[in-house]
Design a protein around this motif. Structure first.
Motif, PDB file in Angstrom:
ATOM      1  N   SER A  25      40.107  11.964   8.318  1.00  0.00           N
ATOM      2  CA  SER A  25      39.658  13.036   9.197  1.00  0.00           C
ATOM      3  C   SER A  25      38.345  13.585   8.667  1.00  0.00           C
ATOM      4  CB  SER A  25      40.703  14.138   9.293  1.00  0.00           C
ATOM      5  OG  SER A  25      40.932  14.709   8.028  1.00  0.00           O
ATOM      6  N   ASN A  28      33.941  18.168  12.453  1.00  0.00           N
ATOM      7  CA  ASN A  28      32.853  18.113  13.410  1.00  0.00           C
ATOM      8  C   ASN A  28      32.077  19.424  13.305  1.00  0.00           C
ATOM      9  OD1 ASN A  28      31.145  17.642  15.510  1.00  0.00           O
ATOM     10  ND2 ASN A  28      32.727  17.494  17.071  1.00  0.00           N
ATOM     11  N   SER A  35      38.042  20.268  19.125  1.00  0.00           N
ATOM     12  CA  SER A  35      37.778  19.015  18.404  1.00  0.00           C
ATOM     13  C   SER A  35      37.004  19.265  17.117  1.00  0.00           C
ATOM     14  CB  SER A  35      37.007  18.040  19.300  1.00  0.00           C
ATOM     15  OG  SER A  35      35.765  18.609  19.668  1.00  0.00           O
ATOM     16  N   ILE A  38      38.096  15.739  13.479  1.00  0.00           N
ATOM     17  CA  ILE A  38      38.086  14.455  14.170  1.00  0.00           C
ATOM     18  C   ILE A  38      38.889  13.453  13.360  1.00  0.00           C
ATOM     19  CG2 ILE A  38      36.636  12.587  14.996  1.00  0.00           C
ATOM     20  CD1 ILE A  38      34.365  14.658  15.167  1.00  0.00           C
ATOM     21  N   THR A  39      39.790  12.746  14.010  1.00  0.00           N
ATOM     22  CA  THR A  39      40.555  11.684  13.366  1.00  0.00           C
ATOM     23  C   THR A  39      39.762  10.394  13.468  1.00  0.00           C
ATOM     24  OG1 THR A  39      42.611  12.767  13.984  1.00  0.00           O
ATOM     25  CG2 THR A  39      42.750  10.464  13.355  1.00  0.00           C
ATOM     26  N   THR A  40      39.571   9.731  12.347  1.00  0.00           N
ATOM     27  CA  THR A  40      38.814   8.483  12.328  1.00  0.00           C
ATOM     28  C   THR A  40      39.722   7.344  11.909  1.00  0.00           C
ATOM     29  OG1 THR A  40      38.120   8.923  10.056  1.00  0.00           O
ATOM     30  CG2 THR A  40      36.628   9.620  11.803  1.00  0.00           C
ATOM     31  N   ASN A  45      35.437   4.950  13.525  1.00  0.00           N
ATOM     32  CA  ASN A  45      35.327   5.427  14.898  1.00  0.00           C
ATOM     33  C   ASN A  45      36.366   6.497  15.190  1.00  0.00           C
ATOM     34  OD1 ASN A  45      33.341   3.501  15.352  1.00  0.00           O
ATOM     35  ND2 ASN A  45      34.840   1.970  15.977  1.00  0.00           N
ATOM     36  N   TRP A  46      36.082   7.340  16.185  1.00  0.00           N
ATOM     37  CA  TRP A  46      37.040   8.361  16.604  1.00  0.00           C
ATOM     38  C   TRP A  46      38.243   7.693  17.241  1.00  0.00           C
ATOM     39  CZ3 TRP A  46      34.221  12.986  19.319  1.00  0.00           C
ATOM     40  CH2 TRP A  46      33.262  13.493  18.464  1.00  0.00           C
TER      41      TRP A  46
END
Length: 80
Positions: A25, A28, A35, A38-40, A45-46
């Motif tokens: 995570s 942002n 949001s 953000i979980t990656t 990538n998101w």
């Protein structure tokens, strides 16, 4: 049915725990509303945590099948 429920619960628990190791995570800095975190995924990538969600659903279904198999439906009292 009882064994199937136990297997589903175990697989769900493994997916629930192991799925968290593949995600990170980040914060942002641009958006401070919904949001902000953000979980990656593994590629950066998101994404969202589908294996974790599926693991929770499988664990719940396994518990439901296991609980349904524990009911004793062999003995019925019939009124004549």
């Amino acid at each position: 049915m009882k064994r199937f429920g136990i297997i589903l619960a175990i697989v769900g628990l493994i997916a629930l725990i192991a799925g968290n190791f593949f995600y990170g995570s980040t914060i942002n800095a641009v958006d401070s509303s919904g949001s902000s975190i953000i979980t990656t995924g593994m590629g950066g990538n998101w994404t969202f945590k589908l294996p974790v969600f599926a693991g929770g659903a499988l664990f719940f279904l396994g518990f439901v099948f296991w609980a349904a198999s524990r009911t004793d439906n062999q003995h019925h009292d019939h009124l004549i």
